[in-house]
Design a protein around this motif. Sequence first.
Motif, PDB file in Angstrom:
ATOM      1  N   ASP A 347      27.528  70.851  11.089  1.00  0.00           N
ATOM      2  CA  ASP A 347      28.357  70.802  11.981  1.00  0.00           C
ATOM      3  C   ASP A 347      27.876  70.445  13.635  1.00  0.00           C
ATOM      4  O   ASP A 347      28.525  69.953  14.356  1.00  0.00           O
ATOM      5  CB  ASP A 347      29.089  72.214  12.954  1.00  0.00           C
ATOM      6  CG  ASP A 347      30.037  73.174  12.120  1.00  0.00           C
ATOM      7  OD1 ASP A 347      29.979  72.227  10.276  1.00  0.00           O
ATOM      8  OD2 ASP A 347      29.942  73.571  12.018  1.00  0.00           O
ATOM      9  N   ARG A 365      25.823  66.026  19.365  1.00  0.00           N
ATOM     10  CA  ARG A 365      27.082  66.278  18.658  1.00  0.00           C
ATOM     11  C   ARG A 365      27.613  66.945  18.094  1.00  0.00           C
ATOM     12  O   ARG A 365      27.587  67.453  16.326  1.00  0.00           O
ATOM     13  CB  ARG A 365      27.939  64.719  18.126  1.00  0.00           C
ATOM     14  CG  ARG A 365      29.048  63.960  18.114  1.00  0.00           C
ATOM     15  CD  ARG A 365      29.209  63.183  18.220  1.00  0.00           C
ATOM     16  NE  ARG A 365      28.889  61.875  18.927  1.00  0.00           N
ATOM     17  CZ  ARG A 365      29.445  61.206  19.794  1.00  0.00           C
ATOM     18  NH1 ARG A 365      30.931  62.187  20.155  1.00  0.00           N
ATOM     19  NH2 ARG A 365      29.172  60.256  20.103  1.00  0.00           N
ATOM     20  N   LYS A 366      28.478  67.638  18.867  1.00  0.00           N
ATOM     21  CA  LYS A 366      28.949  69.248  17.968  1.00  0.00           C
ATOM     22  C   LYS A 366      31.022  68.648  18.216  1.00  0.00           C
ATOM     23  O   LYS A 366      30.996  68.969  19.664  1.00  0.00           O
ATOM     24  CB  LYS A 366      28.377  70.293  18.891  1.00  0.00           C
ATOM     25  CG  LYS A 366      29.225  71.864  18.044  1.00  0.00           C
ATOM     26  CD  LYS A 366      28.311  72.307  17.673  1.00  0.00           C
ATOM     27  CE  LYS A 366      29.655  73.746  17.648  1.00  0.00           C
ATOM     28  NZ  LYS A 366      28.820  75.269  17.875  1.00  0.00           N
ATOM     29  N   ASN A 367      31.981  68.836  17.305  1.00  0.00           N
ATOM     30  CA  ASN A 367      32.925  69.016  17.265  1.00  0.00           C
ATOM     31  C   ASN A 367      33.577  67.416  18.099  1.00  0.00           C
ATOM     32  O   ASN A 367      34.185  67.381  19.988  1.00  0.00           O
ATOM     33  CB  ASN A 367      33.519  70.144  18.532  1.00  0.00           C
ATOM     34  CG  ASN A 367      35.001  69.908  18.274  1.00  0.00           C
ATOM     35  OD1 ASN A 367      35.774  69.953  17.063  1.00  0.00           O
ATOM     36  ND2 ASN A 367      35.782  70.820  18.839  1.00  0.00           N
ATOM     37  N   GLY A 368      32.785  66.444  17.870  1.00  0.00           N
ATOM     38  CA  GLY A 368      33.212  64.982  18.575  1.00  0.00           C
ATOM     39  C   GLY A 368      32.504  65.041  20.231  1.00  0.00           C
ATOM     40  O   GLY A 368      33.013  64.215  21.106  1.00  0.00           O
ATOM     41  N   ARG A 451      43.203  66.442  25.545  1.00  0.00           N
ATOM     42  CA  ARG A 451      42.476  65.628  24.008  1.00  0.00           C
ATOM     43  C   ARG A 451      43.564  66.206  23.171  1.00  0.00           C
ATOM     44  O   ARG A 451      44.061  67.932  22.901  1.00  0.00           O
ATOM     45  CB  ARG A 451      41.510  66.753  23.677  1.00  0.00           C
ATOM     46  CG  ARG A 451      40.218  66.061  22.678  1.00  0.00           C
ATOM     47  CD  ARG A 451      38.924  67.142  22.805  1.00  0.00           C
ATOM     48  NE  ARG A 451      38.743  66.184  21.818  1.00  0.00           N
ATOM     49  CZ  ARG A 451      37.719  66.706  20.909  1.00  0.00           C
ATOM     50  NH1 ARG A 451      37.086  68.019  20.912  1.00  0.00           N
ATOM     51  NH2 ARG A 451      36.362  65.950  20.170  1.00  0.00           N
ATOM     52  N   TRP A 453      45.161  66.048  19.509  1.00  0.00           N
ATOM     53  CA  TRP A 453      44.936  65.700  17.788  1.00  0.00           C
ATOM     54  C   TRP A 453      45.763  65.340  16.705  1.00  0.00           C
ATOM     55  O   TRP A 453      47.054  66.152  16.747  1.00  0.00           O
ATOM     56  CB  TRP A 453      43.713  67.102  17.598  1.00  0.00           C
ATOM     57  CG  TRP A 453      42.800  68.068  18.220  1.00  0.00           C
ATOM     58  CD1 TRP A 453      42.679  68.336  18.859  1.00  0.00           C
ATOM     59  CD2 TRP A 453      41.972  68.064  17.344  1.00  0.00           C
ATOM     60  NE1 TRP A 453      41.475  68.689  19.538  1.00  0.00           N
ATOM     61  CE2 TRP A 453      40.490  68.557  18.157  1.00  0.00           C
ATOM     62  CE3 TRP A 453      41.706  66.997  16.000  1.00  0.00           C
ATOM     63  CZ2 TRP A 453      39.781  68.132  17.956  1.00  0.00           C
ATOM     64  CZ3 TRP A 453      39.635  67.068  15.992  1.00  0.00           C
ATOM     65  CH2 TRP A 453      38.824  67.909  17.339  1.00  0.00           C
ATOM     66  N   LYS A 461      42.935  66.399  10.801  1.00  0.00           N
ATOM     67  CA  LYS A 461      42.520  66.377  12.445  1.00  0.00           C
ATOM     68  C   LYS A 461      41.798  65.197  12.785  1.00  0.00           C
ATOM     69  O   LYS A 461      40.372  64.996  12.573  1.00  0.00           O
ATOM     70  CB  LYS A 461      43.220  67.783  12.532  1.00  0.00           C
ATOM     71  CG  LYS A 461      43.780  69.147  11.857  1.00  0.00           C
ATOM     72  CD  LYS A 461      44.783  68.415  12.700  1.00  0.00           C
ATOM     73  CE  LYS A 461      45.885  69.903  11.615  1.00  0.00           C
ATOM     74  NZ  LYS A 461      47.190  69.594  12.198  1.00  0.00           N
ATOM     75  N   PRO A 463      40.768  63.416  16.384  1.00  0.00           N
ATOM     76  CA  PRO A 463      40.569  63.486  17.810  1.00  0.00           C
ATOM     77  C   PRO A 463      41.314  62.218  18.743  1.00  0.00           C
ATOM     78  O   PRO A 463      40.881  61.452  18.573  1.00  0.00           O
ATOM     79  CB  PRO A 463      39.404  64.385  18.584  1.00  0.00           C
ATOM     80  CG  PRO A 463      39.025  63.739  17.258  1.00  0.00           C
ATOM     81  CD  PRO A 463      39.654  63.944  15.839  1.00  0.00           C
ATOM     82  N   ASP A 520      32.458  60.434  14.744  1.00  0.00           N
ATOM     83  CA  ASP A 520      32.557  61.234  16.274  1.00  0.00           C
ATOM     84  C   ASP A 520      33.321  63.151  15.992  1.00  0.00           C
ATOM     85  O   ASP A 520      32.099  63.361  16.850  1.00  0.00           O
ATOM     86  CB  ASP A 520      34.205  61.062  16.975  1.00  0.00           C
ATOM     87  CG  ASP A 520      34.293  59.553  17.539  1.00  0.00           C
ATOM     88  OD1 ASP A 520      34.209  59.433  18.263  1.00  0.00           O
ATOM     89  OD2 ASP A 520      34.655  58.992  16.232  1.00  0.00           O
ATOM     90  N   LEU A 521      33.076  63.007  14.571  1.00  0.00           N
ATOM     91  CA  LEU A 521      32.956  64.380  14.015  1.00  0.00           C
ATOM     92  C   LEU A 521      31.679  64.258  13.268  1.00  0.00           C
ATOM     93  O   LEU A 521      31.659  65.236  12.632  1.00  0.00           O
ATOM     94  CB  LEU A 521      34.156  65.036  13.761  1.00  0.00           C
ATOM     95  CG  LEU A 521      35.464  64.978  15.008  1.00  0.00           C
ATOM     96  CD1 LEU A 521      35.971  65.404  13.907  1.00  0.00           C
ATOM     97  CD2 LEU A 521      34.870  65.885  16.288  1.00  0.00           C
ATOM     98  N   TRP A 525      31.876  62.400   9.045  1.00  0.00           N
ATOM     99  CA  TRP A 525      33.107  61.378   9.866  1.00  0.00           C
ATOM    100  C   TRP A 525      32.620  60.022   9.638  1.00  0.00           C
ATOM    101  O   TRP A 525      34.018  59.427   8.867  1.00  0.00           O
ATOM    102  CB  TRP A 525      33.327  62.362  11.258  1.00  0.00           C
ATOM    103  CG  TRP A 525      34.460  61.948  11.237  1.00  0.00           C
ATOM    104  CD1 TRP A 525      35.291  60.373  12.499  1.00  0.00           C
ATOM    105  CD2 TRP A 525      35.610  62.227  11.671  1.00  0.00           C
ATOM    106  NE1 TRP A 525      36.449  60.814  13.450  1.00  0.00           N
ATOM    107  CE2 TRP A 525      37.019  61.882  12.115  1.00  0.00           C
ATOM    108  CE3 TRP A 525      35.997  63.475  10.489  1.00  0.00           C
ATOM    109  CZ2 TRP A 525      37.927  62.082  12.881  1.00  0.00           C
ATOM    110  CZ3 TRP A 525      37.608  63.573  10.993  1.00  0.00           C
ATOM    111  CH2 TRP A 525      38.929  62.983  11.414  1.00  0.00           C
TER     112      TRP A 525
END
Length: 713
Positions: A347, A365-368, A451, A453, A461, A463, A520-521, A525
Motif C-alpha cells: 500500500d 506515497r500512500k493512497n495517492g 477529492r 472518486w 475507484k 481519485p 498515483d496509487l 496502478w
Amino acid sequence: MKSRNYIILFVATTLMASCNTSKKETVMLKQSDFPAPPVAEVIPDTFTNFGQTRIDNYYWLKDKNNPKVIDYLKAENAYTDTVMASTKALQQTIYDEIIGRMKEDDESYPSFSDGYYYYSRTEKGKQYRTYCRRKGTMDAPEEIIFDVNKMAEGKPAYIFHGYSVSPDNSKAAYLCNETGSFAEFTLKVKDLASGRDIGFTVNGATSMAWANDNKTLFYGIIDNTLRSYRILRQMLDAPKADLVYEETDTRFSTYVSGSKTKQYIFIESTSSTTADERYISADKPLDAFHVFLPRIQDVEYSVYPHKEKFFVRYKDKENLNGKIYEAPLTGHEDRSTWKEFLAHDKDVRIEGIDVLKDYVTLELRKNGLSEIIAKPVSGGEDKAITFPEPVYSAGLSGNPEYDATTFRYTYTSLNRPTTLYEYNIANGETAKLKEQEIPSGFNPGDYVVERLWATAPDGVKVPMAIVYKKGLKKDGTHPTLIYSYGSYGISSDVYFSASMFSLIDRGFVYALAQIRGGSDLGEQWYEDGKLLHKKNTFTDFIACSELLINEKYTSANRLAAMGGSAGGLLMGAVTNMRPDLYQTIVAQVPFIDVINTMLDDTLPLTTGEYEEWGNPNEEEYYNYMLSYSPYDNITAQNYPNILVTGGINDSQVLFHEPAKYVAKLRSLKTDDNIVLLHMNMDSGHGGATGRYDGIKDTAFEFAFILNRVGIEK
C-alpha cells in the motif's frame, strides 16, 4: 513516450453560471464562419502487417526537409492566427493576469554545498535564470556562474539543462542547446575564475560526472535514435575520449553520475522494467567499472552510498512498490550479506530517497498522497512529517551535505502556493524558508478543494482532485477543465499553478484525474495502465469526466480536456471513444500515431518504449495498439473543438504526429467545430523556452478554451 513525458501544464476549470438573461448571448463561431482551413495533399502509403493493410494518406508529412511540408505547417499556423485573431485582447489580458501573479524579480533559497551557497534568480523582463554562488556565507561577494539570458541572446530557443561543479569548485561542466530539443544537448566546461569555456565540447551529451582529480570528466552520449548508449571518459586537455561502457541492448539507456559522498562514480543502465549499476572509486578514474549486481530482467535497483555501507532501493515483481536493503561496502555481490532496512508494503510506494550520515530520508506515497519520514541509519524511532489537508503534494528536496541533520521539502496544493520547509531531525522542528509569492494577492480561503472518486467500468475507484471558487452551485452549468497524463508511472500530482486561476476566477472548475498508467496509487496502478491494459487509462479518464457531469459540476457542452505528450495520446483516444463527452480538447505535442511510430525503430525513443506500450512486431501487441492508436481510429463522426500543438524540433514526439493528426481529422470529421494546429517553428517538446514566451503559449491555449465556451473577457 518516455521522454514524451514532459508537458504537465496544469490549467483550471468551471465557469460560474450567470442567469442574467438580459445579457447578450455570445455567438459561437464555427469552422464555416472562417476561411477554409488548409488541406494537406493526399499521397497514400500502404503498410501491411499480420495480413492487415493500413493506408496512410499523410505519411509524407514526416519529412521536414521537404519544402511542401514546411509550406503546409506555415499555412496551418496562418489559419490558426486567423481563427484566433478575435482573441488577441483576451490573450493579452490572461498574460497580464499571470504576470501579475508571478514575482518577476525572485531568488531561490540558497543551498549549501562544498563550501558555497548556490542559488538562482529571475529578473523582471528577462526570459531565463541567472545561476550564482557565494563562498562560505551569503554576505560574501556574489559569483555569477551562468547568466542564461546572455547565453541565449539572439537565439529563438535555448535550453540550459544544468551544470556540475568540479570537486575543487573551480570548473563547471554544463549542458545546453539552441533548438529546444529535450534530447540533444551540447556539453561544455567553464572555468569559473576566468568565465571562459575550456577543454572540449561534446554534441549529443546526456549526463556528466567529475572524478576527484578535477580534470577527468565522464559523460554519456546519444546514438542516432537519441538513446543515451555510451559512457566516455576524457581528460580536459586530451584530444579524444575513451569509451568506458556501451549499452548494446536498445531497450536500455545509460547515464553517469557521482555519489553524494564524493566516493564513487556510478553508471546506471535502465529500461522501463529493469535497471543495473556499475561503479568505480572517484579517486581512481582509470579503473574498470565493477558491476554492483548483475542485470536480471524485471528487477530494478538503485545504489545510494553511505560511508559505512550501501543502501539499495530494490524492486521486482513481488515487491512492486519497492523495498530498501543495506549492503556491505565489500562482498555485496553475495545477496546473503544484504539486510532489509525498509520492508515492502503493497500500500506504500517508495518515491524518493536521500542518504545522510545518521538518517535515510524517504518520500513515500500512500493512497495517492505523499508522506515524508526520516529513518535512523543505526535503528531507532522514525521521524515523520504529517500534513493536514486532504489533497496536497509534498516533495523531498533532501540536503546536499552528507553530514547534515536537516533536510528540505516542498508542500503545495491546488489552492496553496508552493512552500519550501526545512525539517530538523534532531528536535523535530520545522522552519518555513520560502513561500511562493503572488504579488497581485491570493487568499486560499476563496477556493474549495475536493477529492472525488470515480468508478471505472471494471469497478475500480479512481481519485480526482478538483478546485473551484467558493460559492459554486452544482447545477451543471459551469465550464470545467479536466487534465491528466496517465503513463510511465508518472503521477498526476496536485500543485499550485498561478496561471490556472485565470480560468478558475472566470468560474471554471479545474479537475485533475489520477488515472491508471500513473503511479498515483502505487506501482500496481501503473502496471494496470500499460501494455495490454493501456485502455484502462482512457476509460478511467472517461469515468472521471462522467462523474463531473453526473455530480452536476458541469455538462458535456461545457467540459474541456487537456493533456500533453503521452497525455496527448490520452486526449486523442478519449476523443475517438467519446467525442460527445467534451466540448473542447487541447492536445499538447500529442503522441498520437502510435503504430507508425512504434514500428519505426530508426525514430527516437521507439525500441526503449516496447516495455511501456508493447512491441508492435508481435501480433498480439500490434492488434491491441492498433485498436486504440488515435491516428488510426479517427472516423467519420462529430468531434469537439480541438487545438493541437507541436514543435518542429521536438525530439520526443516528432512534429509530424500532430500535423498528420490534424490533416486526417479535418478530412473525416462531420461537424462544423474548429480544429487548429499551432506549430512552434523554433522549438521542441516544451514549446517556447523563455518564461515570458511560455506564458504567451499558456495564454493562447486558455484563450482558445474560453472562446469555445463563450467567454470573451
